[in-house]
Design a protein around this motif. Sequence first.
Motif, PDB file in Angstrom:
ATOM      1  N   SER A   8      -0.152 -33.900  49.594  1.00 34.60           N
ATOM      2  CA  SER A   8       0.646 -33.708  48.370  1.00 34.60           C
ATOM      3  C   SER A   8       1.760 -32.721  48.647  1.00 34.60           C
ATOM      4  CB  SER A   8      -0.219 -33.158  47.228  1.00 34.60           C
ATOM      5  OG  SER A   8      -0.419 -31.766  47.365  1.00 34.60           O
ATOM      6  N   SER A   9       2.635 -32.559  47.659  1.00 32.80           N
ATOM      7  CA  SER A   9       3.618 -31.471  47.706  1.00 32.80           C
ATOM      8  C   SER A   9       2.876 -30.137  47.671  1.00 32.80           C
ATOM      9  CB  SER A   9       4.504 -31.514  46.465  1.00 32.80           C
ATOM     10  OG  SER A   9       5.194 -32.704  46.397  1.00 32.80           O
TER      11      SER A   9
ATOM     12  N   SER B 101       0.238 -28.900  44.463  1.00 32.32           N
ATOM     13  CA  SER B 101      -0.193 -29.961  43.530  1.00 32.32           C
ATOM     14  C   SER B 101      -1.676 -29.883  43.194  1.00 32.32           C
ATOM     15  CB  SER B 101       0.096 -31.344  44.120  1.00 32.32           C
ATOM     16  OG  SER B 101       1.447 -31.448  44.440  1.00 32.32           O
TER      17      SER B 101
ATOM     18  N   THR C  62      -6.270 -27.770  47.271  1.00 35.00           N
ATOM     19  CA  THR C  62      -7.377 -26.823  47.509  1.00 35.00           C
ATOM     20  C   THR C  62      -8.241 -26.700  46.257  1.00 35.00           C
ATOM     21  OG1 THR C  62      -5.870 -25.611  48.950  1.00 35.00           O
ATOM     22  CG2 THR C  62      -7.927 -24.529  48.413  1.00 35.00           C
ATOM     23  N   THR C  63      -7.601 -26.717  45.095  1.00 37.50           N
ATOM     24  CA  THR C  63      -8.380 -26.597  43.850  1.00 37.50           C
ATOM     25  C   THR C  63      -9.319 -27.800  43.681  1.00 37.50           C
ATOM     26  OG1 THR C  63      -6.465 -25.469  42.904  1.00 37.50           O
ATOM     27  CG2 THR C  63      -8.206 -26.099  41.382  1.00 37.50           C
TER      28      THR C  63
ATOM     29  N   LYS D 134      -3.739 -32.116  37.341  1.00 38.05           N
ATOM     30  CA  LYS D 134      -3.300 -31.164  36.294  1.00 38.05           C
ATOM     31  C   LYS D 134      -3.047 -31.868  34.964  1.00 38.05           C
ATOM     32  CE  LYS D 134      -1.169 -28.248  39.833  1.00 38.05           C
ATOM     33  NZ  LYS D 134      -0.199 -27.205  40.167  1.00 38.05           N
TER      34      LYS D 134
ATOM     35  N   ASP E 274      -4.477 -31.646  32.287  1.00 33.72           N
ATOM     36  CA  ASP E 274      -4.591 -30.749  31.127  1.00 33.72           C
ATOM     37  C   ASP E 274      -3.217 -30.260  30.667  1.00 33.72           C
ATOM     38  OD1 ASP E 274      -4.373 -27.762  32.593  1.00 33.72           O
ATOM     39  OD2 ASP E 274      -5.222 -29.323  33.826  1.00 33.72           O
ATOM     40  N   LEU E 275      -2.208 -30.351  31.555  1.00 29.78           N
ATOM     41  CA  LEU E 275      -0.862 -29.872  31.195  1.00 29.78           C
ATOM     42  C   LEU E 275      -0.024 -30.945  30.490  1.00 29.78           C
ATOM     43  CD1 LEU E 275       0.053 -27.886  34.455  1.00 29.78           C
ATOM     44  CD2 LEU E 275      -0.726 -26.974  32.266  1.00 29.78           C
TER      45      LEU E 275
ATOM     46  N   SER F 191      -8.251 -33.362  35.878  1.00 28.59           N
ATOM     47  CA  SER F 191      -7.883 -31.963  35.622  1.00 28.59           C
ATOM     48  C   SER F 191      -8.945 -31.078  36.255  1.00 28.59           C
ATOM     49  CB  SER F 191      -7.827 -31.664  34.132  1.00 28.59           C
ATOM     50  OG  SER F 191      -7.822 -30.252  33.962  1.00 28.59           O
TER      51      SER F 191
ATOM     52  N   LEU G  13      -8.924 -27.974  35.770  1.00 26.30           N
ATOM     53  CA  LEU G  13      -9.127 -26.878  34.817  1.00 26.30           C
ATOM     54  C   LEU G  13     -10.231 -27.247  33.829  1.00 26.30           C
ATOM     55  CD1 LEU G  13      -7.672 -24.091  34.243  1.00 26.30           C
ATOM     56  CD2 LEU G  13      -6.543 -25.307  32.373  1.00 26.30           C
TER      57      LEU G  13
HETATM   58  N1  LIG Z   1      -3.407 -26.297  34.841  1.00 27.22           N
HETATM   59  C1  LIG Z   1      -3.898 -26.667  36.035  1.00 27.22           C
HETATM   60  N2  LIG Z   1      -3.602 -25.948  37.119  1.00 27.22           N
HETATM   61  C2  LIG Z   1      -4.104 -26.347  38.308  1.00 27.22           C
HETATM   62  C3  LIG Z   1      -4.935 -27.491  38.445  1.00 27.22           C
HETATM   63  N3  LIG Z   1      -5.251 -27.645  39.740  1.00 27.22           N
HETATM   64  C4  LIG Z   1      -4.633 -26.646  40.397  1.00 27.22           C
HETATM   65  N4  LIG Z   1      -3.953 -25.849  39.546  1.00 27.22           N
HETATM   66  C5  LIG Z   1      -3.169 -24.659  39.882  1.00 27.22           C
HETATM   67  O1  LIG Z   1      -2.082 -25.041  40.722  1.00 27.22           O
HETATM   68  C6  LIG Z   1      -1.803 -24.013  41.656  1.00 27.22           C
HETATM   69  C7  LIG Z   1      -1.780 -24.573  43.070  1.00 27.22           C
HETATM   70  O2  LIG Z   1      -3.065 -25.085  43.381  1.00 27.22           O
HETATM   71  P1  LIG Z   1      -3.584 -25.256  44.880  1.00 27.22           P
HETATM   72  O3  LIG Z   1      -4.926 -25.908  44.793  1.00 27.22           O
HETATM   73  O4  LIG Z   1      -3.486 -23.985  45.622  1.00 27.22           O
HETATM   74  O5  LIG Z   1      -2.523 -26.285  45.441  1.00 27.22           O
HETATM   75  P2  LIG Z   1      -2.395 -26.855  46.942  1.00 27.22           P
HETATM   76  O6  LIG Z   1      -1.945 -28.256  46.809  1.00 27.22           O
HETATM   77  O7  LIG Z   1      -3.644 -26.620  47.691  1.00 27.22           O
HETATM   78  O8  LIG Z   1      -1.225 -25.941  47.504  1.00 27.22           O
HETATM   79  P3  LIG Z   1      -0.739 -25.814  49.061  1.00 27.22           P
HETATM   80  O9  LIG Z   1      -1.953 -25.757  49.915  1.00 27.22           O
HETATM   81  O10 LIG Z   1       0.035 -24.543  49.065  1.00 27.22           O
HETATM   82  O11 LIG Z   1       0.102 -27.008  49.323  1.00 27.22           O
HETATM   83  C8  LIG Z   1      -2.864 -22.941  41.455  1.00 27.22           C
HETATM   84  O12 LIG Z   1      -2.334 -21.929  40.635  1.00 27.22           O
HETATM   85  C9  LIG Z   1      -3.968 -23.686  40.719  1.00 27.22           C
HETATM   86  O13 LIG Z   1      -4.742 -22.856  39.898  1.00 27.22           O
HETATM   87  C10 LIG Z   1      -5.263 -28.214  37.254  1.00 27.22           C
HETATM   88  O14 LIG Z   1      -5.968 -29.227  37.247  1.00 27.22           O
HETATM   89  N5  LIG Z   1      -4.700 -27.754  36.083  1.00 27.22           N
END
Ligand SMILES: Nc1nc2c(ncn2[C@@H]2O[C@H](COP(=O)(O)OP(=O)(O)OP(=O)(O)O)[C@@H](O)[C@H]2O)c(=O)[nH]1
Length: 228
Positions: free
Chosen positions: A37-38, A41, A44-45, A165, A167-168, A196, A198
């Motif tokens: 992903s970008s 996005s 990791t979450t 995401k 929920d947004l 989501s 969250l």
């Molecule tokens: N509202 C909301 N925020 C989310 C959700 N999933 C992730 N986030 C937020 O998005 C931000 C980035 O999430 P990461 O999981 O770090 O994203 P990533 O794709 O792993 O990022 P990189 O590894 O840097 O590419 C964090 O602040 C998370 O808390 C979601 O389902 N809802």
Amino acid sequence: MSQVPLQKKVLSENDRIAASLRERFRQNEVLCVNLISSPGSGKTTLLERTLEVLPPDSRVAVLTGDIQTENDAARLKRFGFPVKQITTGGTCHLDARMIERHLEDWDLAKLDTLFIENVGNLVCPSSYDLGEAAKIVILSVTEGEDKPLKYPSIFFKSELLVLSKTDLLPFVPFDPELAERNARRVHPGMEILRVSCLTRIGMAGWLNWLRQRRCKECELKQESVALG
Ligand SMILES: Nc1nc2c(ncn2[C@@H]2O[C@H](COP(=O)(O)OP(=O)(O)OP(=O)(O)O)[C@@H](O)[C@H]2O)c(=O)[nH]1
Ligand SMILES: [Mg+2]
């Protein structure tokens, strides 16, 4: 040597290593998925929400890629499963050799599922096969419905789109149906899940997709054994 032949050579060397990784995953019945992903996005979450609900004896591991920092590995290690950070030091994607090197001291026979979190980037990771069974592209609702049309390669090559995401959605001008139509214009029949992390709405569908994908992998292995 001009740039085009050199790039071809790099990619064909990558394909050779990826093919050998794919064979090792098949032999050991490991489902390997490559999350792309970008930046930000939610890769990791999504993995955090996944690992936190798995039984402690689950045979899963994670390789997580980043240009700098061990932050994502630190987040994921809290769940007690094997996790390694791959820090690329500037390279905008993971390649098969990085995966091979970081698997050296892991016994694949002890794993059922290997998650690979790619470097945050919608372009470069799509050109590098890592030996995975499936690429999964994640698109968050803050990125715009047009992304499948602007970055078609990764949407075409991915088996599954996770629209993250969700929920947004009440707060951003994003039409999920349009985003999904765009994804299916690039990749007809593409599987799509809305999740989501969250509220955790959609997590059950994601976990179910993983379970079914693993079963499919085992069936393919049994078929190929039966065919000799
Ligand atoms: N509202 C909301 N925020 C989310 C959700 N999933 C992730 N986030 C937020 O998005 C931000 C980035 O999430 P990461 O999981 O770090 O994203 P990533 O794709 O792993 O990022 P990189 O590894 O840097 O590419 C964090 O602040 C998370 O808390 C979601 O389902 N809802
Ligand atoms: Mg991450």
